[in-house]
Design a protein around this motif. Structure first.
Motif, PDB file in Angstrom:
ATOM      1  N   ALA A 104      50.293  46.532  49.992  1.00  0.00           N
ATOM      2  CA  ALA A 104      49.733  46.647  48.515  1.00  0.00           C
ATOM      3  C   ALA A 104      49.985  48.005  47.931  1.00  0.00           C
ATOM      4  CB  ALA A 104      47.927  46.324  48.610  1.00  0.00           C
ATOM      5  N   VAL A 160      48.457  50.224  44.967  1.00  0.00           N
ATOM      6  CA  VAL A 160      47.394  50.622  43.862  1.00  0.00           C
ATOM      7  C   VAL A 160      47.816  51.530  42.922  1.00  0.00           C
ATOM      8  CG1 VAL A 160      44.967  51.096  43.241  1.00  0.00           C
ATOM      9  CG2 VAL A 160      45.666  49.871  45.340  1.00  0.00           C
ATOM     10  N   VAL A 166      51.915  43.809  46.915  1.00  0.00           N
ATOM     11  CA  VAL A 166      51.164  43.161  45.598  1.00  0.00           C
ATOM     12  C   VAL A 166      50.932  44.525  45.128  1.00  0.00           C
ATOM     13  CG1 VAL A 166      49.344  42.170  44.621  1.00  0.00           C
ATOM     14  CG2 VAL A 166      50.287  41.167  46.606  1.00  0.00           C
ATOM     15  N   TYR A 167      51.342  44.631  43.872  1.00  0.00           N
ATOM     16  CA  TYR A 167      51.083  45.790  42.804  1.00  0.00           C
ATOM     17  C   TYR A 167      49.859  45.549  42.128  1.00  0.00           C
ATOM     18  CZ  TYR A 167      55.818  47.747  43.984  1.00  0.00           C
ATOM     19  OH  TYR A 167      56.914  48.315  44.447  1.00  0.00           O
ATOM     20  N   TYR A 168      48.754  46.294  42.239  1.00  0.00           N
ATOM     21  CA  TYR A 168      47.534  46.131  41.436  1.00  0.00           C
ATOM     22  C   TYR A 168      47.657  47.049  40.406  1.00  0.00           C
ATOM     23  CZ  TYR A 168      45.726  43.277  45.498  1.00  0.00           C
ATOM     24  OH  TYR A 168      45.778  42.268  46.225  1.00  0.00           O
ATOM     25  N   ASP A 226      49.915  42.362  39.814  1.00  0.00           N
ATOM     26  CA  ASP A 226      48.766  41.844  39.699  1.00  0.00           C
ATOM     27  C   ASP A 226      47.785  42.582  38.753  1.00  0.00           C
ATOM     28  OD1 ASP A 226      46.125  40.621  39.902  1.00  0.00           O
ATOM     29  OD2 ASP A 226      46.124  40.498  41.850  1.00  0.00           O
ATOM     30  N   TRP A 232      44.541  43.561  36.854  1.00  0.00           N
ATOM     31  CA  TRP A 232      43.069  43.021  37.363  1.00  0.00           C
ATOM     32  C   TRP A 232      42.246  43.953  36.018  1.00  0.00           C
ATOM     33  CZ3 TRP A 232      39.579  46.894  38.499  1.00  0.00           C
ATOM     34  CH2 TRP A 232      40.112  48.243  38.390  1.00  0.00           C
ATOM     35  N   ARG A 291      37.580  44.336  41.642  1.00  0.00           N
ATOM     36  CA  ARG A 291      38.520  43.475  42.481  1.00  0.00           C
ATOM     37  C   ARG A 291      38.573  43.976  43.951  1.00  0.00           C
ATOM     38  NH1 ARG A 291      43.457  40.660  42.029  1.00  0.00           N
ATOM     39  NH2 ARG A 291      42.519  39.917  39.899  1.00  0.00           N
ATOM     40  N   ILE A 311      40.348  43.818  47.258  1.00  0.00           N
ATOM     41  CA  ILE A 311      41.730  43.619  47.772  1.00  0.00           C
ATOM     42  C   ILE A 311      41.965  44.061  49.161  1.00  0.00           C
ATOM     43  CG2 ILE A 311      42.616  44.854  45.344  1.00  0.00           C
ATOM     44  CD1 ILE A 311      43.313  47.421  47.019  1.00  0.00           C
ATOM     45  N   LEU A 323      38.767  47.791  43.922  1.00  0.00           N
ATOM     46  CA  LEU A 323      39.107  48.376  42.777  1.00  0.00           C
ATOM     47  C   LEU A 323      37.872  48.395  41.613  1.00  0.00           C
ATOM     48  CD1 LEU A 323      42.327  46.915  42.662  1.00  0.00           C
ATOM     49  CD2 LEU A 323      42.024  49.486  42.744  1.00  0.00           C
ATOM     50  N   SER A 359      41.158  53.799  36.821  1.00  0.00           N
ATOM     51  CA  SER A 359      40.202  53.112  37.778  1.00  0.00           C
ATOM     52  C   SER A 359      40.369  53.913  39.105  1.00  0.00           C
ATOM     53  CB  SER A 359      40.971  51.709  38.284  1.00  0.00           C
ATOM     54  OG  SER A 359      42.298  52.123  38.737  1.00  0.00           O
TER      55      SER A 359
END
Length: 303
Positions: A113, A115, A143-145, A194, A196, A200, A202, A208, A219
């Motif tokens: 991930a 962030v 996954v890129y938040y 992603d 958001w 959230r 994760i 987050l 954030s």
């Protein structure tokens, strides 16, 4: 390389760059010069303030969180070979970031991930790398938040109403558009983004939370493990001087009133709950516990 054990998690600081960034009076414009000479937070020199030049000393860094079989990156720095003419320090910069990650034991394919605390140039740069003339995600399995509010603000296709605000220098929009094109859009196109909003989770112990003001989607990432807590605050803080003067914003904060209110709220919780505070740009020691001191806070450095 700074390593912090927090419960059963390891936090590693990967330092892309550190040094004088610009006049301190320009970085936190509401502060008088004396505030940088002890002004409530002890002696900021030489780790956070260069006395000879009057410069703010900062850092570009990524925090790596490892544990439970997962590897998470918090922010990805400036990147390699980017066109950033409005920010000479970032323009066509070349760096050793991937080598530094390797020294920390992290390969791009290991990252689960990413962030991005917000979508400024120095937080998304290594989201992508150049391959055959195209920008592709650097971390193929991650996954890129991405904060949805920042996507709506910075994405040229979204045509945010702020683009008509005559108080914003058009050169800033031009650079923001370039940042989005080379560091954010390719992640979305690859299906790895992603966007958001709200709050959230994760993964175990990682949450987050929106913290707007610096940007619309700014954030924080909260971490808890075995009763210990930390909060990655991105650009809510640029310098420890803002701990003593939490109402004072950096020159980069887009909504000044909201940024100050968010900073105070996050710091109050950190002090009350014993959260380790990990900002994106502190030079010297990169993390601190904070305690209330009058209208401000005092840092207790995690060395």
């Amino acid at each position: 390389m700074e390593r912090i054990e927090l419960g059963d998690l390891e936090i590693v600081r990967v330092l892309e760059w550190q040094g004088p960034f610009g006049p301190a009076a320009g970085i936190v414009p509401d502060l008088a010069e004396h505030a940088w000479h002890g002004g409530g937070v002890g002696d900021l020199a030489p780790e956070h303030y260069d006395v000879a030049s009057g410069s703010y000393v900062g850092a570009l860094q990524t925090w790596v969180v490892r544990g439970g079989g997962r590897t998470v990156l918090v922010d990805t720095g400036v990147g390699d070979g980017r066109e950033r003419p409005a920010t000479p320090m970032f323009h066509q910069r070349r760096g050793r970031f991937l080598e530094l990650l390797a020294e920390a034991g992290v390969r791009p394919q290991d990252v689960d991930a990413v962030v991005n605390t917000h979508l400024h140039a120095d937080h998304v740069g290594w989201n992508t790398r150049s391959q055959g003339g195209d920008w592709v995600p650097t971390f193929p399995n991650a996954v890129y938040y991405l904060p949805a509010a920042d996507r709506a603000f910075f994405d040229p296709a979204a045509a945010h109403p702020a683009r008509t605000d005559a108080t914003v220098d058009p050169a800033r929009w031009a650079e923001w558009d370039q940042v989005f094109a080379d560091s954010v859009a390719p992640v979305l196109a690859a299906g790895q983004g992603d966007p958001w909003s709200g709050t959230r989770s994760i993964g175990a112990g990682l949450v987050l939370e929106e913290a707007p003001g610096h940007t619309p989607g700014s954030s924080v990432l909260r971490l808890e493990s075995q009763g210990r807590r930390a909060v990655f605050v991105g650009d809510l803080l640029h310098s420890p001087v803002q701990l003593a003067h939490p109402s004072c914003n950096s020159c980069f904060c887009l909504d000044q009133a909201q940024a100050a209110a968010t900073r105070l709220r996050v710091l109050e919780r950190a002090a009350d709950q014993g959260e380790l505070v990990l900002p994106a740009h502190f030079a010297g020691p990169g993390a601190a516990h904070v305690s209330r001191t009058g209208a401000g806070f005092t840092a207790h450095w995690a060395r």
